[in-house]
Design a protein around this motif. Structure first.
Motif, PDB file in Angstrom:
ATOM      1  N   LYS A  78       5.288  -8.844   3.896  1.00  0.00           N
ATOM      2  CA  LYS A  78       4.131  -8.351   4.639  1.00  0.00           C
ATOM      3  C   LYS A  78       4.299  -6.884   5.021  1.00  0.00           C
ATOM      4  N   LYS A  79       5.544  -6.522   5.301  1.00  0.00           N
ATOM      5  CA  LYS A  79       5.824  -5.161   5.731  1.00  0.00           C
ATOM      6  C   LYS A  79       6.245  -4.308   4.536  1.00  0.00           C
ATOM      7  N   ARG A 115       1.674  -7.312  -1.531  1.00  0.00           N
ATOM      8  CA  ARG A 115       1.108  -7.907  -0.317  1.00  0.00           C
ATOM      9  C   ARG A 115       0.886  -6.864   0.780  1.00  0.00           C
ATOM     10  N   TRP A 116       1.837  -5.951   0.928  1.00  0.00           N
ATOM     11  CA  TRP A 116       1.770  -4.965   2.000  1.00  0.00           C
ATOM     12  C   TRP A 116       0.789  -3.829   1.717  1.00  0.00           C
ATOM     13  N   LYS A 121      -3.409  -8.877   3.210  1.00  0.00           N
ATOM     14  CA  LYS A 121      -1.965  -9.159   3.230  1.00  0.00           C
ATOM     15  C   LYS A 121      -1.568 -10.235   2.218  1.00  0.00           C
TER      16      LYS A 121
END
Length: 370
Positions: A78-79, A115-116, A121
């Motif tokens: 996610k990050k 995703r990030w 996301k």
């Protein structure tokens, strides 16, 4: 077996499809192919086999899609990683192997995004974050600037699967394209950049018609590009299906697209570096060998050379590309022209006969060995 009559009919069809090009034809049109499964991943046929087949078709360009999430590290986090790293190993290997045969690469910088780098996301193409995209483009051009001379920006941005949601898709794409144009120009002034890579039809809820999308992309100021990339598939009909005056642009309807490009150039909304209307690069094409739109091999063997002939006769078309050589391992988007083992089918033989004739007449570009 009934192979002899069928092959005879194919030969007649090919011969009829091939006639002297008119004075305005796109003399020197590039023949191109794309098959990332073979040329990059080697998950269907081997790269060496694919290149041999490409050479038999007088291919001078291989289009390769660069799927962002498959190349960058930690795409499912996610990050955003503090240090983003990109793996171009397979693409470098293809570049070296193709170069030996006088074949150049052209790269489509595309998704899915990690995703990030998306608005929801998830790995995909929903509301791609512009800052992260710029970093990716910069990494691509810095790596390939001494190897590749042609790039296209994103794949089918008028299609929901590749640029979601449909609402606002043109504005998002304009920002992405403009950013990529500036970055590529900064690092490699010799490189040429194609806009578009559009799919051929509009469908409610799924895609915006390519010409309607194009108008929205070029809705203000002046955009510059070195050509317009487009995928003129027609899943239902043959290449000589009657023309329709609308915002779609299949192989029978290329005039719709060139008229739109001419109008935008006249309005100084989308022009080349020299202020001219954009030419066409048909960077995906083929007829379905399986799935709901499957056509018999004999019909595809007739249609494919006809479609390439239509492209050759159009002075605005600079490249025509066959999408996929071998059947993909997964999914039903199968436009293959060889078997799973790389054996030429009657479709391959028909298009090879056509390219042989055009090569003999010096009507298509030919590979230049180094």
């Amino acid at each position: 077996m009934k192979l002899v009559p069928v092959l005879a009919l194919v030969a007649v069809a090919v011969a009829l499809a091939v006639s002297p090009a008119p004075a305005g034809a796109a003399r020197g049109m590039e023949i191109a192919v794309q098959d990332d499964h073979a040329f990059v991943g080697e998950t269907t046929i081997k790269r060496k086999t694919g290149l041999k087949l490409a050479s038999k078709l007088h291919v001078t360009r291989i289009r390769v899609s660069l799927p962002w999430a498959h190349i960058v590290n930690r795409p499912r986090k996610k990050k955003q990683p503090k240090h983003r790293k990109y793996d171009f190993t397979s693409y470098d290997a293809l570049y070296l192997a193709a170069r030996k045969r006088g074949i150049k690469l052209q790269l489509t910088i595309s998704g899915p995004a990690p995703r990030w780098a998306t608005g929801n996301k998830r790995v995909g193409n929903r509301k791609v974050k512009l800052g992260a995209f710029k970093h990716y483009v910069r990494a691509v051009i810095k790596h390939f600037r001494h190897k590749v001379d042609r790039y296209a920006i994103w794949n089918e941005p008028n299609f929901r699967t590749w640029n979601a949601p449909l609402e606002g898709n043109a504005e998002r794409y304009r920002k992405m394209y403009t950013a990529a144009w500036k970055i590529i120009g900064h690092y490699d002034k010799r490189a040429r950049v194609l806009i578009g890579e559009t799919s051929p039809y509009g469908k409610k809820g799924d895609s915006t018609s390519p010409i309607a999308f194009l108008r929205k992309v070029a809705n203000r100021g002046t955009l510059r590009a070195d050509g317009y990339a487009h995928h003129p598939y027609d899943y239902k009909h043959g290449p000589r299906w009657p023309k329709t005056p609308d915002d779609n642009a299949a192989i029978n309807n290329l005039g719709n697209l060139t008229k739109a490009l001419d109008k935008l150039a006249k309005q100084k909304r989308l022009v080349t570096r020299n202020g001219k209307p954009l030419d066409l690069y048909l960077t995906e094409f083929g007829y379905m060998a399986s799935g709901p739109y499957k056509k018999p091999a004999s019909q595809r063997a007739k249609f494919l050379p006809e479609a390439f002939q239509i492209a050759l006769r159009n002075p605005r078309v600079k490249e025509m590309l066959q999408y996929n050589l071998a059947p993909p391992r997964y999914g039903d988007f199968d436009t293959s022209i060889v078997t799973k083992k790389g054996k030429p089918t009657k479709v391959f033989k028909a298009i090879r006969a056509w390219t042989d004739r055009q090569a003999d007449a010096r009507l298509i570009a030919l590979p230049s060995r180094r």
